[in-house]
Every structure is written in C-alpha cells, then in structure tokens.
Write a protein that holds these residues in place. Structure first.
Motif, short mmCIF file in Angstrom:
data_model
loop_
_atom_site.label_atom_id
_atom_site.label_comp_id
_atom_site.label_asym_id
_atom_site.label_seq_id
_atom_site.Cartn_x
_atom_site.Cartn_y
_atom_site.Cartn_z
N ARG A 180 17.26 -20.34 -9.52
CA ARG A 180 16.06 -19.52 -9.32
C ARG A 180 16.15 -18.73 -8.02
NH1 ARG A 180 11.78 -20.14 -6.56
NH2 ARG A 180 12.43 -22.18 -5.81
N GLU A 181 16.53 -19.43 -6.94
CA GLU A 181 16.44 -18.81 -5.62
C GLU A 181 17.60 -17.86 -5.34
OE1 GLU A 181 15.00 -21.33 -2.25
OE2 GLU A 181 16.88 -20.68 -1.34
N SER A 217 16.91 -13.51 -8.77
CA SER A 217 16.27 -12.21 -8.51
C SER A 217 16.96 -11.10 -9.28
CB SER A 217 16.29 -11.91 -7.00
OG SER A 217 17.59 -12.03 -6.49
N ALA A 242 17.35 -8.17 -7.93
CA ALA A 242 18.22 -7.64 -6.87
C ALA A 242 19.29 -8.67 -6.56
CB ALA A 242 17.39 -7.37 -5.63
N PRO A 247 20.94 -11.32 -4.28
CA PRO A 247 20.15 -12.16 -3.38
C PRO A 247 20.19 -11.70 -1.93
CG PRO A 247 22.12 -13.32 -4.14
CD PRO A 247 21.99 -12.09 -4.96
N ARG A 248 21.33 -11.14 -1.52
CA ARG A 248 21.46 -10.64 -0.14
C ARG A 248 22.30 -9.36 -0.19
NH1 ARG A 248 23.95 -15.92 1.88
NH2 ARG A 248 25.73 -14.52 2.18
N PRO A 249 22.18 -8.52 0.82
CA PRO A 249 22.94 -7.26 0.77
C PRO A 249 24.45 -7.42 0.86
CG PRO A 249 21.62 -7.40 2.79
CD PRO A 249 21.22 -8.55 1.94
N PRO A 287 15.80 -8.00 3.48
CA PRO A 287 17.24 -8.16 3.77
C PRO A 287 17.94 -6.83 4.00
CG PRO A 287 16.62 -9.37 1.78
CD PRO A 287 15.45 -8.51 2.15
N GLY A 288 17.42 -5.74 3.47
CA GLY A 288 17.99 -4.43 3.78
C GLY A 288 18.39 -3.61 2.57
N HIS A 289 18.79 -4.24 1.47
CA HIS A 289 19.21 -3.44 0.32
C HIS A 289 17.97 -3.02 -0.50
CE1 HIS A 289 19.17 -7.61 -0.79
NE2 HIS A 289 19.67 -7.46 -2.00
N PRO A 305 17.17 -2.56 -3.67
CA PRO A 305 16.62 -3.36 -4.77
C PRO A 305 15.77 -4.54 -4.30
CG PRO A 305 18.94 -2.86 -5.17
CD PRO A 305 18.64 -2.42 -3.76
N ALA A 306 16.10 -5.09 -3.12
CA ALA A 306 15.31 -6.21 -2.59
C ALA A 306 13.91 -5.74 -2.22
CB ALA A 306 16.01 -6.82 -1.38
N GLU A 346 11.86 -5.34 -5.28
CA GLU A 346 11.45 -6.61 -5.88
C GLU A 346 10.31 -7.27 -5.08
OE1 GLU A 346 14.82 -8.48 -7.44
OE2 GLU A 346 13.74 -10.21 -8.22
N GLU A 350 7.25 -5.29 -5.87
CA GLU A 350 6.84 -5.54 -7.26
C GLU A 350 6.03 -6.84 -7.36
OE1 GLU A 350 10.08 -5.01 -10.14
OE2 GLU A 350 9.27 -6.76 -11.18
N ALA A 402 17.95 -15.29 0.97
CA ALA A 402 17.93 -14.71 -0.38
C ALA A 402 16.55 -14.13 -0.71
CB ALA A 402 18.30 -15.78 -1.40
N VAL A 403 16.56 -13.08 -1.51
CA VAL A 403 15.32 -12.36 -1.84
C VAL A 403 14.26 -13.31 -2.41
CG1 VAL A 403 14.32 -10.45 -3.16
CG2 VAL A 403 16.69 -10.34 -2.45
N ASN A 404 14.67 -14.16 -3.34
CA ASN A 404 13.67 -15.03 -3.97
C ASN A 404 13.10 -16.07 -3.01
OD1 ASN A 404 13.40 -13.80 -6.37
ND2 ASN A 404 14.50 -15.32 -7.60
N TRP A 405 13.90 -16.46 -2.03
CA TRP A 405 13.37 -17.37 -1.00
C TRP A 405 12.28 -16.63 -0.20
CZ3 TRP A 405 13.06 -17.13 4.33
CH2 TRP A 405 12.67 -18.30 4.98
N ASP A 412 9.17 -16.41 -2.28
CA ASP A 412 8.44 -17.69 -2.33
C ASP A 412 7.63 -17.91 -1.06
OD1 ASP A 412 9.38 -18.28 -4.83
OD2 ASP A 412 10.97 -19.64 -4.16
N GLN A 468 17.15 -24.10 7.72
CA GLN A 468 17.07 -24.20 6.27
C GLN A 468 18.05 -25.23 5.72
OE1 GLN A 468 18.60 -21.17 3.48
NE2 GLN A 468 16.48 -20.81 2.94
N ARG A 525 16.92 -28.76 4.60
CA ARG A 525 16.01 -29.02 3.47
C ARG A 525 16.68 -29.90 2.42
NH1 ARG A 525 15.61 -23.39 -0.04
NH2 ARG A 525 17.81 -22.92 0.01
#
Lengths: 122, 333
Positions: free
Chosen positions: A102-103, A107, A109, A111-113, B8-10, B12-13, B16, B19, B260-263, B266, B288, B291
């Motif tokens: 998921r994480e 996405s 996109a 996840p990172r550039p 993050p810079g790109h 598409p992120a 998202e 969105e 990461a974008v999804n992190w 969240d 991180q 965790r």
C-alpha cells in the motif's frame, strides 16, 4: 544460494552489457526487511534512466528471472536513481509485505522521485 | 488550522496529494513545500529530485489552480560561505528572482543572510526549523531580519511557556513541525544538518566518507538502548493540535519530503482529521526505521500533553516519560 547469486551477478552484467554497453555490477544481494519484504537487488554503475526506459521490458524479464532463481517473487521491480541525476545505481525486485504494497507500491505516482517503477503487480 | 504538506518533488506526487486532499475534503491543507535545485543550494534533508525552474513554475501553477501555495526549501545550514562571495550573492539573487517569476509563494531558508536578501522579493520568507528559533529573543531577531513565518525549533514543541512568549513577541506567523521525532536536545543536531547540507549540495566533502550517516546511526542506537528518548522527542499527536491553537499557533507543518507519497498522504489524513489509531511511530518522519521495532500505542498518550504543558524538562527529577514509555511501548516480535 552462493552459486546462484554469483551466477546471477554475471548474467545480469552480461545481459546489460549486451543491451547498453559498459555496465558494471559490483554486487547483487538477497535481502529481508523488518517489515516483511524480501528482495533481490543489484548495485550497478553505467546505466542511465533513458536506458531503463528503452529496455524496460527486457530488464523486467531479466530481473524477474534472476529474482525467481533465488526464491524471490518479483512483485515490484524498480530502478533507483542517484538523487537529482539520471544515473541508475540499483535495480531491485521485491516481494512486498502488506504495508509496503500500500505505502511503497500503492500510489499512482512513483513512491519517490528517485524511484523508477518498472513493474507493479496489481 | 492550516497544514503545510511535504512534497517529494516529482509532479505526479503533487497531483496525487492534491487529488486526495480534494476527494476527501481535507480543507486544512493549504501549502506544500519541496526542495529546490541542489546546484544552487543543499538542504537539511536528502534531495531526491532536482527540479529546474520550468518544472517549479509548472508545479506552482498547478498548485495554484487547486488553491494550494507552493514553497521551495533552501535551508542548508552551511554553504561553505558561498553566499558571502560575489558569485554566491549573484547566484542566490538570480535564483530568488527566478523563483519569484515562477510565482512561488515562499522560500524556506535557514541562513540569516538569505532571510535578509529575500526582503527584496515579494515571496514569503519562511524561516526554517534549522534556524533553531527557540526563544522570543531569537524570534524577534529573525522577524527584524525580514521573516514572515517562523518555523520554531522542535526542541521547544513542548515548552508551552516559551511558545506563548514567542507568539506574544512577534507579529509574524509561528509554525510548528508536528511529526519530527528527533532526539530532544540532540547533541548531533547541528553537526548532522551541516553534514546533510553538504551531502545534498554540490559542495561535497573532498574525500569519501567512512560513515556517511554517522549521526543518524548514533541517533537510532541511542533510541534502541533507551526508548524513552522517543517519548521525549517533540512530536505532537494529531489529537493535541488544539492545545497549540489555544495559545495562538494555527499553522502546522508535516515533515517527510524524502518519504513515499502514500506515507505522506496517510500522515496528511491523520493530522487533517486530528485523529490517529495505532503505532505513533507510523507518523514520525524520523526515526521511521523504528516502527518495525517498537509499537507505541497512540491511545496511551491521551492526556500526556497536560503533563508536558507544565513540565520543567528536568528528567532526572521527574520520570514521567519513563513510566509512560513502559506503559505505551512494546517491542514488536
């Protein structure tokens, strides 16, 4: 496993040299992470993100084959660029834990550039 | 309340993040920030993307179309004095001018000289957490240099008396980072950010480092041996934001532009909803890594803010955080 890893390093290097030119693969490894992900990763020098774009299908096929040869299901394949540049320094095939599905891979996109996603199993 | 979200810079992120913000009605989200060009300056975090001005302009335009402000981070704590050379002066002035033409809303800087230089531009001057504003005195200094926004040192996130005094001392906006889990009064803080500033820029060490992340490794080791240090860090739970609003602080920043974008999404959700269930370490930008080692039950921290609001931070005489850690933290098997 020792033999498979050594052979996979040589094979990856050879295949990438055939595709692109002077590529050096100093190290390949199988890893297990605390979150539950396992993976197969190759450090490399000489590859650029344009090469990865052009030969995406072939690189996916090679990585899939090599990761399976060491018991890793290639659910998520990605290239990692040197931050802020187009130099690709690692190719990774990863079998994802639930959280990273998921994480990290969930996405739309990347996840990172610095990550170029090559294959994502949906 | 207004939230500033890491990007993050790109492109598409950014799309998202926006969105999700729009689909879920996260109206508190009003600003994003991302790193600038490492060719101009490094920053306090690793730089994973090197946007050119044209890309910054396009992303800023997109953000504005969606009612979001765009800020660029240039918070290196060490430029090797490049900014004080004529070449450096001209470069920074040129870059600020280009950011301004790209319609960027604000620039986040740590170097006092750049705070002053930014006065010449209409963009907001946002003083970075790496300017270590930890007193009304320093807050006032930076305001007089030209700050529009002060991101205060996370070391004082639980010093309510100092926070109140800062809010009273200045007219500019006071912002807090909520999910940075750095060690309280970390001995490595200045050295670590100086190192990160060099490693994220073109101003690299002359020889290869034998320990490229020495301070991070030390920091993780300290917390493994003494998990109470995690409790003592200056993070703020989503549920406790209201305590800060009550003293006049209404803008909060999430840390995590290398994640990461999804992190990031969240975390944005949790702080927008002011609520989180689960392992608090899931929300923290750093550390991180831990965790997967520790579970810190967020519910167990209900009410702890009442103690921290009046805490004198003399840990040897108190022991509250030790007891709380014993109750809230378990080791993940």
């Amino acid at each position: 496993m020792k033999e498979e890893l050594g052979a996979s390093r040589r094979k990856l290097e050879g295949e990438l040299r055939n595709l692109v030119g002077n590529i050096f693969v100093p190290e390949v490894k199988v890893f297990g992470m605390a979150c539950g992900c396992v993976g197969y990763a190759a450090d490399l020098r000489g590859l650029q993100s344009d090469d990865v774009d052009v030969f995406k299908a072939k690189i996916n096929a090679i990585l899939s084959e090599l990761s399976k040869s060491v018991g890793v299901e290639p659910e998520f394949i990605y290239a990692r660029k040197l931050p802020g540049s187009e130099e690709v320094v690692t190719l990774t095939a990863r079998e994802l834990c639930e959280r990273c599905k998921r994480e990290f891979a969930g996405s739309k996109a990347s996840p990172r550039p610095d990550i170029v996603v090559l294959k994502k199993r949906r | 309340m207004q939230l500033m979200i890491p990007h993050p810079g790109h492109f598409p992120a950014l799309k998202e993040i926006i969105e999700v913000k729009e689909a879920e009605g996260l109206n508190e989200v009003g600003e994003v920030f991302m790193g600038g060009s490492p060719e101009v300056m490094g920053s306090g975090r690793g730089v994973l993307h090197a946007p050119l001005i044209d890309e910054i302009k396009a992303q800023t335009e997109y953000a504005h179309q969606h009612g979001i402000k765009m800020h660029i981070v240039m918070n290196s704590t060490c430029t090797g004095a490049h900014h004080l050379t004529f070449e450096g002066y001209k470069m920074f002035k040129w870059y600020f001018n280009e950011l301004n033409k790209a319609d960027v809303d604000g620039v986040i800087v740590a170097e006092p000289y750049l705070v002053e230089l930014l006065r010449e531009f209409p963009m907001k001057t946002i003083v970075s957490v790496l300017s270590y504003v930890e007193s009304p005195q320093r807050a006032k200094f930076f305001e007089e240099l030209g700050a529009d926004v002060l991101t205060v040192d996370t070391n004082i996130n639980r010093h309510f008396d100092v926070l109140k005094a800062i809010v009273k001392a200045v007219n500019c906006e006071v912002k807090l980072i909520v999910n940075e889990g750095c060690l309280y009064r970390c001995p490595f803080r200045y050295s670590h950010y100086n190192l990160a500033s060099h490693l994220s820029s073109l101003n690299q060490p002359r020889f290869p480092l034998f320990a490229p992340d020495f301070y991070y490794d030390k920091c993780i080791n300290i917390r493994l041996r003494d998990p109470t240090q995690i409790t003592k860090s200056g993070w703020i739970r989503p549920e406790d934001l209201k305590e800060y609003e009550a003293i006049g602080i209404n803008t909060f920043k999430l840390s995590g532009r290398t994640k990461a974008v999804n992190w990031i999404i969240d975390c944005m959700r949790s702080y927008s909803h002011r609520s989180f269930k689960g392992n608090l370490l899931e929300l923290l930008d750093c550390p991180q890594l831990l965790r997967d080692m520790f579970y810190m039950d967020n519910d167990k921290f209900d009410g702890a803010i009442e103690h921290w609001k009046k805490c004198r931070k003399v840990c040897g005489e108190c022991g509250y955080c030790n007891e709380l850690t014993k109750e809230a933290l378990t080791i993940i098997k």
